[in-house]
Scaffold this motif. Structure first.
Motif, PDB file in Angstrom:
ATOM      1  N   VAL A 158     -21.094  18.967 -27.682  1.00  0.00           N
ATOM      2  CA  VAL A 158     -20.456  19.330 -26.196  1.00  0.00           C
ATOM      3  C   VAL A 158     -21.005  19.310 -24.799  1.00  0.00           C
ATOM      4  O   VAL A 158     -22.199  19.810 -25.582  1.00  0.00           O
ATOM      5  N   ILE A 159     -20.170  19.192 -24.488  1.00  0.00           N
ATOM      6  CA  ILE A 159     -20.705  19.333 -22.516  1.00  0.00           C
ATOM      7  C   ILE A 159     -19.748  19.617 -21.727  1.00  0.00           C
ATOM      8  O   ILE A 159     -18.834  19.433 -21.941  1.00  0.00           O
ATOM      9  N   ASP A 160     -20.215  21.114 -21.610  1.00  0.00           N
ATOM     10  CA  ASP A 160     -19.228  21.438 -20.629  1.00  0.00           C
ATOM     11  C   ASP A 160     -19.012  21.274 -19.469  1.00  0.00           C
ATOM     12  O   ASP A 160     -20.036  21.746 -18.424  1.00  0.00           O
ATOM     13  N   ALA A 161     -18.388  20.431 -19.154  1.00  0.00           N
ATOM     14  CA  ALA A 161     -18.338  19.838 -17.838  1.00  0.00           C
ATOM     15  C   ALA A 161     -18.372  20.779 -16.527  1.00  0.00           C
ATOM     16  O   ALA A 161     -18.368  20.572 -15.039  1.00  0.00           O
ATOM     17  N   ASN A 162     -17.085  21.496 -16.772  1.00  0.00           N
ATOM     18  CA  ASN A 162     -17.021  22.771 -15.854  1.00  0.00           C
ATOM     19  C   ASN A 162     -15.754  22.206 -14.909  1.00  0.00           C
ATOM     20  O   ASN A 162     -16.435  22.131 -13.502  1.00  0.00           O
ATOM     21  N   GLY A 163     -15.350  21.418 -14.887  1.00  0.00           N
ATOM     22  CA  GLY A 163     -14.523  20.688 -14.288  1.00  0.00           C
ATOM     23  C   GLY A 163     -14.970  19.592 -13.059  1.00  0.00           C
ATOM     24  O   GLY A 163     -14.119  18.519 -12.385  1.00  0.00           O
ATOM     25  N   LEU A 215      -7.881  11.287  -9.351  1.00  0.00           N
ATOM     26  CA  LEU A 215      -8.136  11.806 -10.509  1.00  0.00           C
ATOM     27  C   LEU A 215      -7.255  12.600 -11.516  1.00  0.00           C
ATOM     28  O   LEU A 215      -6.125  12.797 -11.058  1.00  0.00           O
ATOM     29  N   SER A 216      -8.038  12.209 -13.119  1.00  0.00           N
ATOM     30  CA  SER A 216      -7.258  12.844 -14.087  1.00  0.00           C
ATOM     31  C   SER A 216      -7.173  14.272 -13.583  1.00  0.00           C
ATOM     32  O   SER A 216      -7.516  14.738 -12.698  1.00  0.00           O
ATOM     33  N   VAL A 217      -6.243  14.619 -14.334  1.00  0.00           N
ATOM     34  CA  VAL A 217      -6.120  16.620 -14.253  1.00  0.00           C
ATOM     35  C   VAL A 217      -7.250  16.915 -16.062  1.00  0.00           C
ATOM     36  O   VAL A 217      -7.871  15.652 -16.273  1.00  0.00           O
ATOM     37  N   PRO A 218      -7.272  18.108 -15.718  1.00  0.00           N
ATOM     38  CA  PRO A 218      -8.623  18.128 -15.985  1.00  0.00           C
ATOM     39  C   PRO A 218      -8.460  17.628 -17.615  1.00  0.00           C
ATOM     40  O   PRO A 218      -7.372  17.913 -18.858  1.00  0.00           O
ATOM     41  N   SER A 219      -9.492  17.097 -19.117  1.00  0.00           N
ATOM     42  CA  SER A 219      -9.441  16.639 -19.722  1.00  0.00           C
ATOM     43  C   SER A 219     -10.548  16.765 -20.757  1.00  0.00           C
ATOM     44  O   SER A 219     -11.292  17.109 -20.260  1.00  0.00           O
ATOM     45  N   SER A 220     -10.791  16.718 -21.549  1.00  0.00           N
ATOM     46  CA  SER A 220     -11.628  16.103 -23.024  1.00  0.00           C
ATOM     47  C   SER A 220     -11.433  14.886 -23.205  1.00  0.00           C
ATOM     48  O   SER A 220     -10.504  13.809 -23.110  1.00  0.00           O
ATOM     49  N   VAL A 221     -12.651  14.426 -23.459  1.00  0.00           N
ATOM     50  CA  VAL A 221     -12.888  12.843 -23.824  1.00  0.00           C
ATOM     51  C   VAL A 221     -13.997  12.953 -24.749  1.00  0.00           C
ATOM     52  O   VAL A 221     -15.470  13.798 -24.466  1.00  0.00           O
ATOM     53  N   LEU A 222     -13.448  12.032 -25.834  1.00  0.00           N
ATOM     54  CA  LEU A 222     -14.485  12.474 -27.319  1.00  0.00           C
ATOM     55  C   LEU A 222     -15.067  10.786 -27.387  1.00  0.00           C
ATOM     56  O   LEU A 222     -14.543  10.070 -27.063  1.00  0.00           O
ATOM     57  N   ILE A 223     -16.356  10.748 -26.951  1.00  0.00           N
ATOM     58  CA  ILE A 223     -16.421  10.200 -27.696  1.00  0.00           C
ATOM     59  C   ILE A 223     -17.692   9.628 -29.273  1.00  0.00           C
ATOM     60  O   ILE A 223     -18.396  10.140 -29.584  1.00  0.00           O
ATOM     61  N   ARG A 224     -17.066   8.724 -29.539  1.00  0.00           N
ATOM     62  CA  ARG A 224     -17.704   8.485 -30.946  1.00  0.00           C
ATOM     63  C   ARG A 224     -18.427   6.995 -31.578  1.00  0.00           C
ATOM     64  O   ARG A 224     -18.558   5.838 -30.928  1.00  0.00           O
ATOM     65  N   GLY A 281     -26.307   8.996 -29.423  1.00  0.00           N
ATOM     66  CA  GLY A 281     -25.147   8.053 -30.463  1.00  0.00           C
ATOM     67  C   GLY A 281     -24.512   9.607 -30.904  1.00  0.00           C
ATOM     68  O   GLY A 281     -24.093  10.721 -30.638  1.00  0.00           O
ATOM     69  N   GLY A 282     -24.249   9.411 -31.861  1.00  0.00           N
ATOM     70  CA  GLY A 282     -23.210  10.226 -32.776  1.00  0.00           C
ATOM     71  C   GLY A 282     -21.400  10.502 -31.446  1.00  0.00           C
ATOM     72  O   GLY A 282     -21.599  10.068 -31.566  1.00  0.00           O
ATOM     73  N   VAL A 283     -21.406  11.639 -32.098  1.00  0.00           N
ATOM     74  CA  VAL A 283     -20.302  12.534 -31.526  1.00  0.00           C
ATOM     75  C   VAL A 283     -20.737  13.252 -30.706  1.00  0.00           C
ATOM     76  O   VAL A 283     -21.137  14.365 -30.717  1.00  0.00           O
ATOM     77  N   THR A 284     -19.734  12.737 -29.235  1.00  0.00           N
ATOM     78  CA  THR A 284     -20.737  13.537 -27.923  1.00  0.00           C
ATOM     79  C   THR A 284     -18.691  14.034 -27.176  1.00  0.00           C
ATOM     80  O   THR A 284     -18.255  13.303 -27.011  1.00  0.00           O
ATOM     81  N   LEU A 285     -18.433  15.949 -26.843  1.00  0.00           N
ATOM     82  CA  LEU A 285     -17.462  15.835 -26.300  1.00  0.00           C
ATOM     83  C   LEU A 285     -18.035  16.633 -25.071  1.00  0.00           C
ATOM     84  O   LEU A 285     -18.352  17.218 -24.449  1.00  0.00           O
ATOM     85  N   PHE A 286     -17.034  15.627 -23.664  1.00  0.00           N
ATOM     86  CA  PHE A 286     -17.395  16.172 -22.440  1.00  0.00           C
ATOM     87  C   PHE A 286     -15.766  17.466 -22.390  1.00  0.00           C
ATOM     88  O   PHE A 286     -14.715  16.477 -22.678  1.00  0.00           O
ATOM     89  N   GLN A 287     -15.889  18.326 -22.585  1.00  0.00           N
ATOM     90  CA  GLN A 287     -14.525  19.418 -22.191  1.00  0.00           C
ATOM     91  C   GLN A 287     -15.094  19.528 -20.727  1.00  0.00           C
ATOM     92  O   GLN A 287     -15.480  19.900 -19.895  1.00  0.00           O
ATOM     93  N   ASN A 288     -13.638  19.599 -20.043  1.00  0.00           N
ATOM     94  CA  ASN A 288     -13.353  19.857 -19.159  1.00  0.00           C
ATOM     95  C   ASN A 288     -13.875  19.357 -18.203  1.00  0.00           C
ATOM     96  O   ASN A 288     -14.632  19.504 -16.984  1.00  0.00           O
ATOM     97  N   VAL A 289     -12.938  17.733 -18.365  1.00  0.00           N
ATOM     98  CA  VAL A 289     -13.456  16.913 -16.483  1.00  0.00           C
ATOM     99  C   VAL A 289     -12.273  16.510 -16.525  1.00  0.00           C
ATOM    100  O   VAL A 289     -11.318  16.559 -16.926  1.00  0.00           O
TER     101      VAL A 289
END
Ligand code: ZN
Length: 484
Positions: free
Chosen positions: A111-116, A80-89, A62-70
């Motif tokens: 941080v998970i860099d999803a690269n699109g 699909l959405s535009v490139p976005s970030s999703v923060l999970i707490r 758990g904790g805090v996770t950030l998906f970047q560039n999804v």
């Protein structure tokens, strides 16, 4: 005892010895002693894994996770959405933003860099049997319960690794498995359990052998009833009793057999099972507990009787006719429909009687989906695999198959947001209150990161090993091939 399960501390060893001693004590004193000291999670961890080891092989707790560039498929929209970030707490999706500055990486954030890549909701299977999906009927009736539960736990982990973060279990003894998963003792999806499948004598859930019939009224239970696979009931009162027993054990919805089935040898597919009064008794008991009844029924007559009794979800319905499909739509009743088609492995294992019935059902699949679409019936997707490990491993293929009747987006919406809506029908006894099957702020964090766009190519879900690069359930990561 093998060293993995050997208690590691003197304290725990003493506890185990005491527990063993108590189990030999007379029933009453055992109940009195065991009641107040049932082991909680902390003790399970100590018993099974020793201190310091995680309870389950989740890659993050758990904790805090950030998906970047999804790019997000949110479960409800076909684009699909535009490139976005999703923060999970914790276990909740806290924030979704297209502005990178809003969801910037901070210390302590994974941080998970999803690269699109595409982020989508975890898949939901609305008709699954965790206890029986991958075990052959021969093993199911001969093996001891401990062994069968271990096989079920293994199948639960495999199910999660196929991207299914939630399943609605439509029959079988999974209460213990569900508890173990929820406590982190073992790995698997969220389970919405039905418990035993309630059937009339000679109905689709009457799995008794020839020598177990006749049963004296009020006589001893059969093996499959003792195992919690089935419950046989032959009056409104007996139905009420069996329904309440499932609810007592934690069923989130109730499953009744309302008509003939393929795999059971003692009932014609055309048979109508239970009476309206019997089905109504189940509906009343379930609704008093805030939940609903789902009924197995293939034919218009069986479906109509269930609707008249107040049933909220029809399972299968492949032999439906047009007026009955329209009735489902008009009354807003869920149709939990499966793409049942010829599968060589499954077919080969059937008896000649079942093969004949199966061919009738397969022949109805095309018409059923055509009518479900035409009348915009609330349709749930499920795979409904029984007794075949190979077919169970192809769960995602049964979803991909839906493009025969739907666009990839429609099929994926069915297996995410729509199925999530059906899970919520459990009302105040919903074991996982919160939004499931969607990617939106405030929803439960069950997520898949996909290498490719499943809205273009739904076959990506049929090969989860390769294409699901991150699997998150309840905010915990169970698979992450990007960070290696
Ligand atoms: Zn089923």
């Amino acid at each position: 005892m093998n060293s993995r399960i050997l208690p590691r501390t003197p304290f725990v060893r003493t506890r185990v010895r005491n527990l063993l001693r108590m189990s030999c004590a007379p029933l009453l004193s055992a109940a009195l002693l065991l009641g107040p000291c049932q082991p909680g999670l902390a003790q399970y961890e100590a018993l099974e894994l020793g201190s310091g080891e995680p309870a389950a092989p989740a890659l993050s707790a758990g904790g805090v996770t950030l998906f970047q560039n999804v790019r997000i498929f949110d479960g409800r929209n076909a684009a699909l959405s535009v490139p976005s970030s999703v923060l999970i707490r914790g276990n909740i999706i806290e924030q979704i933003s297209a502005d990178p500055a809003v969801t910037e990486a901070r210390a302590g954030v994974r941080v998970i860099d999803a690269n699109g890549r595409v982020l989508m909701p975890g898949l939901i299977d609305a008709h699954w049997h965790m206890f029986m999906a991958a075990v052959s009927p021969a093993i199911l009736v001969t093996a001891d319960p401990g062994y069968l539960n271990l096989l079920a736990a293994r199948q639960a982990e495999a199910t999660l690794m196929r991207g299914f973060t939630t399943i609605r279990d439509m029959g079988g003894p999974v209460f213990g498995l569900k508890r173990a998963i929820d406590e982190g003792v073992t790995v698997g999806p969220r389970i919405y359990p039905s418990g035993a499948m309630i059937s009339q004598t000679s109905g689709h859930g009457d799995f008794r052998s020839r020598y177990e019939v006749p049963r004296t009224l009020g006589g001893p239970l059969s093996q499959s009833e003792l195992a919690g696979v089935a419950a046989i009931a032959d009056s409104p009162n007996e139905v009420r009793l069996r329904v309440r027993e499932q609810l007592r054990q934690g069923a989130s919805q109730i499953k009744l057999m309302g008509g003939g089935g393929v795999s059971s040898p003692h009932n014609p597919i055309e048979s109508i099972q239970f009476t309206e009064a019997e089905l109504h008794a189940a509906v009343e008991a379930a609704e008093n507990w805030g939940t609903y009844v789902a009924v197995h029924a293939y034919t218009p007559a069986a479906i109509r009787q269930a609707i008249a009794a107040g049933v909220k979800c029809i399972e299968h319905g492949h032999l439906i006719d047009e007026p009955t499909a329209k009735l489902l739509a008009d009354k807003g009743i869920w149709w939990s429909l499966q793409p049942l088609t010829y599968d060589a492995d499954v077919f080969a294992r059937m008896s000649p009687v079942s093969q004949k019935k199966a061919l009738e059902v397969f022949a109805g699949t095309e018409n059923a989906y055509t009518l479900a679409r035409k009348y915009k019936v609330k349709t749930a997707w499920g795979a409904d695999i029984l007794g075949d490990a190979g077919a169970a491993s192809r769960q995602g293929q049964y979803l991909a198959m839906m493009v025969r009747w739907y666009t990839p987006a429609e099929a994926l919406m069915m297996a995410t947001a729509d199925n999530g809506e059906l899970m919520a029908l459990s009302g105040f006894i919903n074991p996982y209150p919160g939004k499931l099957g969607v990617v939106e702020a405030g929803a439960l964090a069950d997520l898949l990161l996909v290498d490719g766009n499943p809205l273009d190519d739904i076959n990506l879900v049929a090969n989860p090993d390769k294409n699901f690069v991150v699997i998150m359930k309840d905010g915990r990561i169970y698979k992450d091939t990007l960070s290696k």
